[in-house]
Design a protein around this motif. Structure first.
Motif: not given
Length: 219
Positions: A17-28, A57-66
């Motif tokens: 889902w996150l990858a799809g959001f980034a394709r539709r709305h670049p550079q989130p 508050s890590g360096d990659d919040p999306l990876a931590d979220l997943i």
């Protein structure tokens, strides 16, 4: 926050889902708040990904979220309605112990006067016995392992659930319920199938989308 749509995404599909959001709305750009990770795109699209298990508050919040959303957890389940209850323990995706009970509680009557009062008392007594059996099963199955549970899945009728949890015999479950606040799932009369289905519903990640983010959104 107005004009916001909510979608539910299974943890295992969150990365897609996150990858799809980034394709539709670049550079989130991810912005971490105490209860969500917000994605803000230059095109105005915004998504708020709720994080009931906490944020980092890590360096990659999306990876931590997943990682947080998909991590296997040991959960208790307490589903209660007047006519039935289901108690269970999930270890990851596996239901390792459960107990289901059914009870006879009369429906409401349109009769009036003394007949209605007697009927209401009888119905109340039946419900009290039904909730007592739910308390007994929860005390036998959940209380001994309360210290190992990360959260409680609560479902059924909200008042029935609160009545059962208020029993002193289940006091050990109070901290578990408070640790991970979640609304009572509106499940039908509990049985084994409903109990199993409560896990993916509980684990689903809630995402709020503004108007700009909704075009072609995946869920």
């Amino acid at each position: 926050m107005t004009d916001v749509q909510r979608v539910q995404v299974a943890p295992e599909r969150l990365e897609r889902w996150l990858a799809g959001f980034a394709r539709r709305h670049p550079q989130p750009e991810p912005v971490v708040t105490p209860d969500a990770v917000e994605l803000v795109s230059p095109d105005g699209a915004r998504a708020w990904i709720e994080t009931p298990w906490g944020t980092t508050s890590g360096d990659d919040p999306l990876a931590d979220l997943i990682a947080t959303a998909t991590r296997p957890r040991r959960l208790g389940a307490l589903l209660v309605r007047r006519n039935s209850h289901a108690i269970g323990i999930f270890d990851g995706a596996e239901l390792i112990r459960h107990r289901v009970g059914r009870h006879y509680v009369q429906g409401r009557t349109k009769a009036g006067g003394w007949s209605q009062q007697r009927y209401a008392r009888r119905r109340g007594n039946q419900a009290e016995r039904a909730f007592g059996r739910a308390v007994q099963d929860a005390a036998e199955i959940l209380v001994p392992v309360a210290g190992t549970l990360e959260a409680m899945i609560l479902g059924g009728d909200g008042q029935a659930v609160r009545t059962v949890l208020a029993d002193p015999a289940l006091a050990a479950l109070g901290p578990v319920v408070a640790r991970h606040q979640h609304s009572v799932l509106g499940v039908p009369d509990p049985n084994l199938r409903v109990l199993r289905d409560s896990l993916p519903t509980f684990r689903a990640v809630t995402i709020r989308l503004n108007a700009e983010a909704r075009g072609g959104a995946e869920n």
